[in-house]
Design a protein around this motif. Sequence first.
Motif, PDB file in Angstrom:
ATOM      1  N   ALA A 171       0.338   9.871  11.314  1.00  0.00           N
ATOM      2  CA  ALA A 171      -0.022   8.712  11.683  1.00  0.00           C
ATOM      3  C   ALA A 171      -0.529   7.536  10.802  1.00  0.00           C
ATOM      4  O   ALA A 171      -0.064   6.434  10.903  1.00  0.00           O
ATOM      5  CB  ALA A 171      -1.186   8.839  12.664  1.00  0.00           C
ATOM      6  N   VAL A 172      -1.281   7.861   9.722  1.00  0.00           N
ATOM      7  CA  VAL A 172      -1.488   7.211   8.548  1.00  0.00           C
ATOM      8  C   VAL A 172      -0.220   6.907   7.782  1.00  0.00           C
ATOM      9  O   VAL A 172      -0.398   5.496   7.613  1.00  0.00           O
ATOM     10  CB  VAL A 172      -2.553   8.087   7.831  1.00  0.00           C
ATOM     11  CG1 VAL A 172      -2.621   7.193   6.182  1.00  0.00           C
ATOM     12  CG2 VAL A 172      -3.779   8.391   8.375  1.00  0.00           C
TER      13      VAL A 172
ATOM     14  N   THR B 229       1.039  -1.191  -0.133  1.00  0.00           N
ATOM     15  CA  THR B 229      -0.078  -0.063  -0.078  1.00  0.00           C
ATOM     16  C   THR B 229       1.039   1.322  -0.019  1.00  0.00           C
ATOM     17  O   THR B 229       1.938   1.265   0.725  1.00  0.00           O
ATOM     18  CB  THR B 229      -0.849   0.043   1.056  1.00  0.00           C
ATOM     19  OG1 THR B 229      -1.759  -1.238   1.171  1.00  0.00           O
ATOM     20  CG2 THR B 229      -1.779   1.205   1.379  1.00  0.00           C
ATOM     21  N   TRP B 230       0.255   2.151  -0.791  1.00  0.00           N
ATOM     22  CA  TRP B 230       0.895   3.554  -0.657  1.00  0.00           C
ATOM     23  C   TRP B 230      -0.192   4.563  -0.226  1.00  0.00           C
ATOM     24  O   TRP B 230      -1.232   4.418  -0.780  1.00  0.00           O
ATOM     25  CB  TRP B 230       1.560   3.954  -2.201  1.00  0.00           C
ATOM     26  CG  TRP B 230       2.608   3.048  -2.710  1.00  0.00           C
ATOM     27  CD1 TRP B 230       4.130   3.366  -2.549  1.00  0.00           C
ATOM     28  CD2 TRP B 230       2.532   1.818  -3.425  1.00  0.00           C
ATOM     29  NE1 TRP B 230       4.872   2.298  -2.969  1.00  0.00           N
ATOM     30  CE2 TRP B 230       3.927   1.394  -3.848  1.00  0.00           C
ATOM     31  CE3 TRP B 230       1.557   1.195  -3.940  1.00  0.00           C
ATOM     32  CZ2 TRP B 230       4.109   0.149  -4.359  1.00  0.00           C
ATOM     33  CZ3 TRP B 230       1.779  -0.047  -4.520  1.00  0.00           C
ATOM     34  CH2 TRP B 230       3.288  -0.554  -4.818  1.00  0.00           C
ATOM     35  N   VAL B 231       0.300   5.648   0.234  1.00  0.00           N
ATOM     36  CA  VAL B 231      -0.553   6.875   0.685  1.00  0.00           C
ATOM     37  C   VAL B 231       0.008   8.141   0.059  1.00  0.00           C
ATOM     38  O   VAL B 231       1.397   8.023   0.280  1.00  0.00           O
ATOM     39  CB  VAL B 231      -0.831   6.747   2.160  1.00  0.00           C
ATOM     40  CG1 VAL B 231      -1.824   5.696   2.655  1.00  0.00           C
ATOM     41  CG2 VAL B 231       0.365   6.786   2.953  1.00  0.00           C
ATOM     42  N   LYS B 232      -0.676   8.749  -0.203  1.00  0.00           N
ATOM     43  CA  LYS B 232      -0.302  10.148  -0.777  1.00  0.00           C
ATOM     44  C   LYS B 232      -1.439  11.097  -0.129  1.00  0.00           C
ATOM     45  O   LYS B 232      -2.549  10.805  -0.098  1.00  0.00           O
ATOM     46  CB  LYS B 232      -0.493  10.322  -2.288  1.00  0.00           C
ATOM     47  CG  LYS B 232       0.456   9.273  -3.045  1.00  0.00           C
ATOM     48  CD  LYS B 232       2.014   9.566  -3.014  1.00  0.00           C
ATOM     49  CE  LYS B 232       2.704   8.345  -3.775  1.00  0.00           C
ATOM     50  NZ  LYS B 232       4.104   8.793  -3.623  1.00  0.00           N
TER      51      LYS B 232
ATOM     52  N   THR C 281       4.042   0.438   8.765  1.00  0.00           N
ATOM     53  CA  THR C 281       4.082  -0.712   9.628  1.00  0.00           C
ATOM     54  C   THR C 281       3.347  -1.873   8.871  1.00  0.00           C
ATOM     55  O   THR C 281       3.694  -3.098   8.946  1.00  0.00           O
ATOM     56  CB  THR C 281       3.411  -0.433  10.938  1.00  0.00           C
ATOM     57  OG1 THR C 281       4.148   0.648  11.442  1.00  0.00           O
ATOM     58  CG2 THR C 281       3.520  -1.410  11.860  1.00  0.00           C
ATOM     59  N   GLN C 282       2.163  -1.879   8.277  1.00  0.00           N
ATOM     60  CA  GLN C 282       1.230  -2.797   7.982  1.00  0.00           C
ATOM     61  C   GLN C 282       2.012  -3.308   6.917  1.00  0.00           C
ATOM     62  O   GLN C 282       1.863  -4.552   6.517  1.00  0.00           O
ATOM     63  CB  GLN C 282      -0.097  -2.342   7.390  1.00  0.00           C
ATOM     64  CG  GLN C 282      -0.839  -1.830   8.609  1.00  0.00           C
ATOM     65  CD  GLN C 282      -2.199  -1.421   8.234  1.00  0.00           C
ATOM     66  OE1 GLN C 282      -2.783  -1.511   6.798  1.00  0.00           O
ATOM     67  NE2 GLN C 282      -3.049  -1.018   9.254  1.00  0.00           N
TER      68      GLN C 282
ATOM     69  N   ASN D 191      -8.255   1.315   3.346  1.00  0.00           N
ATOM     70  CA  ASN D 191      -8.568   2.567   3.645  1.00  0.00           C
ATOM     71  C   ASN D 191      -9.236   2.690   5.353  1.00  0.00           C
ATOM     72  O   ASN D 191      -8.511   3.438   6.111  1.00  0.00           O
ATOM     73  CB  ASN D 191      -9.598   3.119   2.948  1.00  0.00           C
ATOM     74  CG  ASN D 191      -9.451   4.729   2.391  1.00  0.00           C
ATOM     75  OD1 ASN D 191      -8.755   5.318   3.026  1.00  0.00           O
ATOM     76  ND2 ASN D 191     -10.307   4.915   1.525  1.00  0.00           N
ATOM     77  N   ARG D 192      -9.994   1.768   5.453  1.00  0.00           N
ATOM     78  CA  ARG D 192     -10.502   1.650   6.956  1.00  0.00           C
ATOM     79  C   ARG D 192      -9.460   1.259   7.842  1.00  0.00           C
ATOM     80  O   ARG D 192      -9.583   2.077   8.983  1.00  0.00           O
ATOM     81  CB  ARG D 192     -11.973   0.853   6.920  1.00  0.00           C
ATOM     82  CG  ARG D 192     -12.522   0.887   8.154  1.00  0.00           C
ATOM     83  CD  ARG D 192     -13.747  -0.069   7.940  1.00  0.00           C
ATOM     84  NE  ARG D 192     -14.271  -0.126   9.371  1.00  0.00           N
ATOM     85  CZ  ARG D 192     -15.512  -1.022   9.572  1.00  0.00           C
ATOM     86  NH1 ARG D 192     -15.750  -1.720   8.557  1.00  0.00           N
ATOM     87  NH2 ARG D 192     -15.809  -1.078  10.566  1.00  0.00           N
ATOM     88  N   THR D 193      -8.857   0.475   7.535  1.00  0.00           N
ATOM     89  CA  THR D 193      -7.656  -0.173   8.533  1.00  0.00           C
ATOM     90  C   THR D 193      -6.571   0.947   8.687  1.00  0.00           C
ATOM     91  O   THR D 193      -6.359   0.997   9.948  1.00  0.00           O
ATOM     92  CB  THR D 193      -6.951  -1.376   7.649  1.00  0.00           C
ATOM     93  OG1 THR D 193      -8.032  -2.372   7.376  1.00  0.00           O
ATOM     94  CG2 THR D 193      -5.946  -1.928   8.561  1.00  0.00           C
ATOM     95  N   LEU D 194      -6.306   1.789   7.860  1.00  0.00           N
ATOM     96  CA  LEU D 194      -5.428   2.628   7.903  1.00  0.00           C
ATOM     97  C   LEU D 194      -5.644   3.928   8.866  1.00  0.00           C
ATOM     98  O   LEU D 194      -5.068   4.453   9.688  1.00  0.00           O
ATOM     99  CB  LEU D 194      -5.056   3.270   6.622  1.00  0.00           C
ATOM    100  CG  LEU D 194      -3.995   2.445   5.804  1.00  0.00           C
ATOM    101  CD1 LEU D 194      -3.851   3.088   4.392  1.00  0.00           C
ATOM    102  CD2 LEU D 194      -2.555   2.123   6.313  1.00  0.00           C
TER     103      LEU D 194
END
Length: 193
Positions: A128-129, A29-32, A135-136, A104-107
């Motif tokens: 935090a996200v 997973t990547w987050v932007k 970590t995940q 999404n919900r998990t993060l």
Amino acid sequence: MELCGPMRVQTINGKKYILVIVDDYSRFTWVKFLRSKDETPKVVIKFLKQIQVGLNKTVRNIRTDNGTEFVNKDLTEYYERVGIFHQKTVSRTPQQNDVVERRNRTLVEAARTMLIFSKAPMFLWAEAVATACYTQNRSLIHTRHCKTPYELVHDKKPDLTFFRVFGALCYLQMTNRSTIEFESSILYIKIQQ
């Protein structure tokens, strides 16, 4: 891909949205983080170029909801030019894009828990996200392969020796003899003489 937001509290940089991108095979997973939905096409195109060059992988399919942030002229032209098939789910059916919806919900829930537990201010939700995502990717085991998403993408085991509790006191030693101290995610700078 899924766009989450707007969040109730902006980050220090004014970000309100999270673009969550999940690889279907590895579940990496990547987050932007984005200020507005209008930034989505530019961020998606830049991300796809980085993945194809950085990981030397070819992106063949993209699945998103039917939102205007993903269905627009800029992205459609880019997908046609590079040969990416865009799968669009039916409106108001998040079940069709369930992998990224669950992630999404998990993060978000993990980030909320981390902020509450560390007593950090809410404007640090993006940190935090990002920490929850990091970590995940390195700890959740993919049941079919018995490996973490990081191992499946990078072909090596992740280094976990530096992991600490979110919001824990830590020190960074700078070359000019400055020490930066983080306590409950609040920054203090000490200059050593």
